[in-house]
Design an enzyme around this catalytic site. Structure first.
Site, PDB file in Angstrom:
ATOM      1  N   CYS A 159      41.899 -53.346 -36.897  1.00 39.71           N
ATOM      2  CA  CYS A 159      42.484 -52.282 -36.070  1.00 39.71           C
ATOM      3  C   CYS A 159      42.210 -52.613 -34.603  1.00 39.71           C
ATOM      4  O   CYS A 159      41.194 -52.200 -34.039  1.00 39.71           O
ATOM      5  CB  CYS A 159      41.871 -50.935 -36.454  1.00 39.71           C
ATOM      6  SG  CYS A 159      42.682 -49.510 -35.729  1.00 39.71           S
ATOM      7  N   CYS A 353      53.393 -48.350 -33.451  1.00 39.38           N
ATOM      8  CA  CYS A 353      52.168 -47.917 -32.775  1.00 39.38           C
ATOM      9  C   CYS A 353      52.471 -47.444 -31.368  1.00 39.38           C
ATOM     10  O   CYS A 353      53.261 -48.059 -30.649  1.00 39.38           O
ATOM     11  CB  CYS A 353      51.165 -49.073 -32.722  1.00 39.38           C
ATOM     12  SG  CYS A 353      49.588 -48.645 -31.951  1.00 39.38           S
TER      13      CYS A 353
END
Length: 423
Positions: A159, A353
Site C-alpha cells: 500500500c 485511487c
C-alpha cells in the site's frame, strides 16, 4: 433461516452488512463481529497524523448504525475460526455459529519483520486511527525541535499511496508553519522506481511523481530494503535492478513514518488450508474460499499475487473500488445461494485511487490492475484534493446512515469523468 456473520467492520465489512441487509430477506440474520466498537475511515489517517483531522471526524460508533438496519453487532476479538464446525470462538469464551462467513478483517501489520520499526519502537504508522493519533503527538514534539524526516514503505509493503500522501502532506504542513527549511525529507521505498505503486506503474506515474518530489525538495531511495531501525537512525540497503547491493545507507532522522508489510490476521491465517503462506485468504473468482464453500472474503485480507517480481519484494494494493466490487459480488453470490441459484457475480481487479498531496492531489486508474491495460492513466491537480475531501464526507455519511449504493460507481468514477468501468 440463514445466519450470515461478517468478520471485520472496516471499509469492506460495513458496506457488506448494509448491502446484504438491503438485498436479502429479513428472515435471514446478519451479525457483524469486530475487535473494536467503532468504524474508522482509514484513508483519512494521514490528515489525523498532522492534526488536519480530529478522531471524531473519521470514526463512528458501530452499534447504533447497524442496529437501525436490523443488523446485530458484537464488539470482541475473535480467537479462533472453526471452519469445519462453522463457528467463531470469541475472546470472552463465547461462540457464534454461522451458515455463511464473510471475512473482511483487513491485515495484520508486520512491524516485526523489520527490527526496531513500528509505533512501539522507532517509526510511526498511519495504518489505524490510534497509530495516526500517536504519530501526531510525536509530530507536535518534532515541530518544536525539527530535523531530518524519513517517510516511506518497508520491504513487502503493498500500500504505497498513503506513503506518498503523507510525505507530501508533511511537506505542505511544514511549509505552512515556515519550518520546511529545517526538515530535509527522504522518501524510502521498496518500489523499484518512484511511481511503481505495486502496480508496475500507472500511466505517467513515474515521471509525474518524480517531478513532484523534486519540486518539493524531497530526496528518495528506491529498491530500498530497510534492515533495521535504531533510535534516530534507519539502516537501508539499496539494491540495483539485479537485486545486488548498490549502496548501504545510514539515515539519521528525528521523525519517521514507514508503512509496514501486511500479513493475514492470526485467527484467519491459522485456518488450515484457507490461506497462502502470508495468511491471506485464497479465493476463487466469486470471492469464495477455495476450501470452504460457505466462507467468502474481500479486501486487503485476500490473496492477490504481485503484479511483477521486483528486487525488493512488493505486494499488489487492494484499492477502494476493487474492494467495493468484491463486496458487491459477495452480496449477490450469497443472495443467489440462498435462493438456490449458483454464484455468478465477480469482483473487479480494477484499481482506482484518489490520493491527497496537501493542497493538490493525484488520481490514477488502472484497468485492469495487471498490465497490459485497457485504461492506464495518472493525473494530478487541486481537483483531486477537493474530490477526496468530498469523498470522505460522502463515505462517512453512508456509514452513519446505512445507505447501500456503491460509492465508487456513483461518485468517484463520475468525478474522474468515467461513467462506468466494465468489471
Amino acid at each position: 433461516m440463514a445466519h450470515i456473520v461478517i468478520l471485520g467492520a472496516g471499509t469492506g465489512g460495513m458496506p457488506a452488512a448494509y448491502e446484504l441487509r438491503a438485498k436479502i430477506d429479513r428472515s435471514h440474520r446478519i451479525t457483524v463481529v469486530n475487535a473494536v466498537d467503532y468504524f474508522q475511515f482509514v484513508p483519512s489517517n494521514p490528515w489525523v497524523a498532522v492534526g488536519w483531522r480530529e478522531r471524531d471526524a473519521i470514526t463512528l460508533p458501530i452499534r447504533p448504525c447497524l442496529e437501525r438496519k436490523g443488523i446485530d453487532f458484537v464488539a470482541q476479538p475473535v480467537n479462533r475460526i472453526d471452519a469445519e464446525g462453522n463457528t467463531l470462538e470469541l475472546q470472552d469464551g463465547s461462540s457464534i455459529a454461522y451458515d455463511y462467513l464473510v471475512i473482511t478483517t483487513g491485515p495484520k501489520l508486520a512491524f516485526d519483520e523489520v527490527p526496531g520499526s513500528g509505533p512501539s519502537a522507532h517509526t510511526h504508522s498511519i495504518c489505524t486511527v490510534d497509530h495516526a493519533e500517536k504519530t501526531y503527538a510525536d509530530y507536535k514534539r518534532f515541530l518544536d525541535q525539527p530535523g531530518p524526516a524519513v517517510i516511506g514503505a518497508m520491504p513487502g509493503a503493498s500500500c504505497f499511496g498513503p506513503a506518498y500522501e503523507f510525505a507530501f502532506i508533511v511537506n505542505k504542513d511544514l511549509r505552512r508553519r515556515k519550518l520546511r527549511t529545517k526538515v530535509p525529507i527522504t522518501f524510502v521505498t521498496s518500489e523499484p522506481y518512484i511511481g511503481h505503486l505495486g502496480l508496475g506503474g500507472v500511466g505517467d506515474s513515474k515521471s509525474m511523481l518524480e517531478s513532484e518530489l523534486r519540486n518539493n525538495d524531497i530526496k528518495w531511495i528506491t529498491n530500498a530494503k530497510v534492515t533495521r531501525v535504531e533510535d534516530g537512525k534507519m539502516f537501508v540497503t539499496e539494491l540495483d535492478e539485479h537485486a545486488n547491493v548498490k549502496k548501504e545507507h545510514e539515515l539519521p532522522f528525528k521523525f519517521s513514518m514507514m508503512l509496514p508489510a501486511f500479513r493475514g490476521v492470526d485467527p484467519v491465517a491459522a485456518v488450515e488450508g484457507m490461506c497462502n503462506p502470508r495468511g491471506f485468504v485464497l479465493v476463487d473468482e466469486y470471492q469464495r474460499s477455495k476450501k470452504y464453500r460457505n466462507i467468502f472474503s474481500a479486501g486487503v485480507c485476500i490473496a492477490i499475487p504481485p503484479v511483477e517480481s521486483t528486487p525488493v519484494p512488493t505486494g499488489a494494493p487492494k484499492t477502494g473500488y476493487m474492494i467495493e466490487t468484491m463486496v458487491t459480488a459477495i452480496v449477490h453470490n450469497i443472495a443467489s445461494e440462498l435462493a438456490g441459484q449458483p454464484a455468478t457475480a465477480k469482483g473487479s481487479w480494477n484499481a482506482i485511487c484518489l490520493a491527497d498531496m496537501g493542497d493538490t492531489g493525484m488520481a490514477f486508474v488502472a484497468l485492469p490492475q495487471i498490465p497490459p491495460r485497457n485504461v492506464n492513466w495518472f493525473k494530478k491537480g487541486k481537483w483531486v484534493h477537493v474530490a477526496k475531501v468530498a469523498f470522505e464526507k460522502y463515505f462517512m455519511y453512508k456509514m452513519k446512515n446505512g445507505t447501500s449504493e456503491p460509492i465508487y460507481e456513483k461518485y468517484v468514477l463520475k468525478s474522474l469523468g468515467i461513467e462506468r468501468l466494465d468489471r
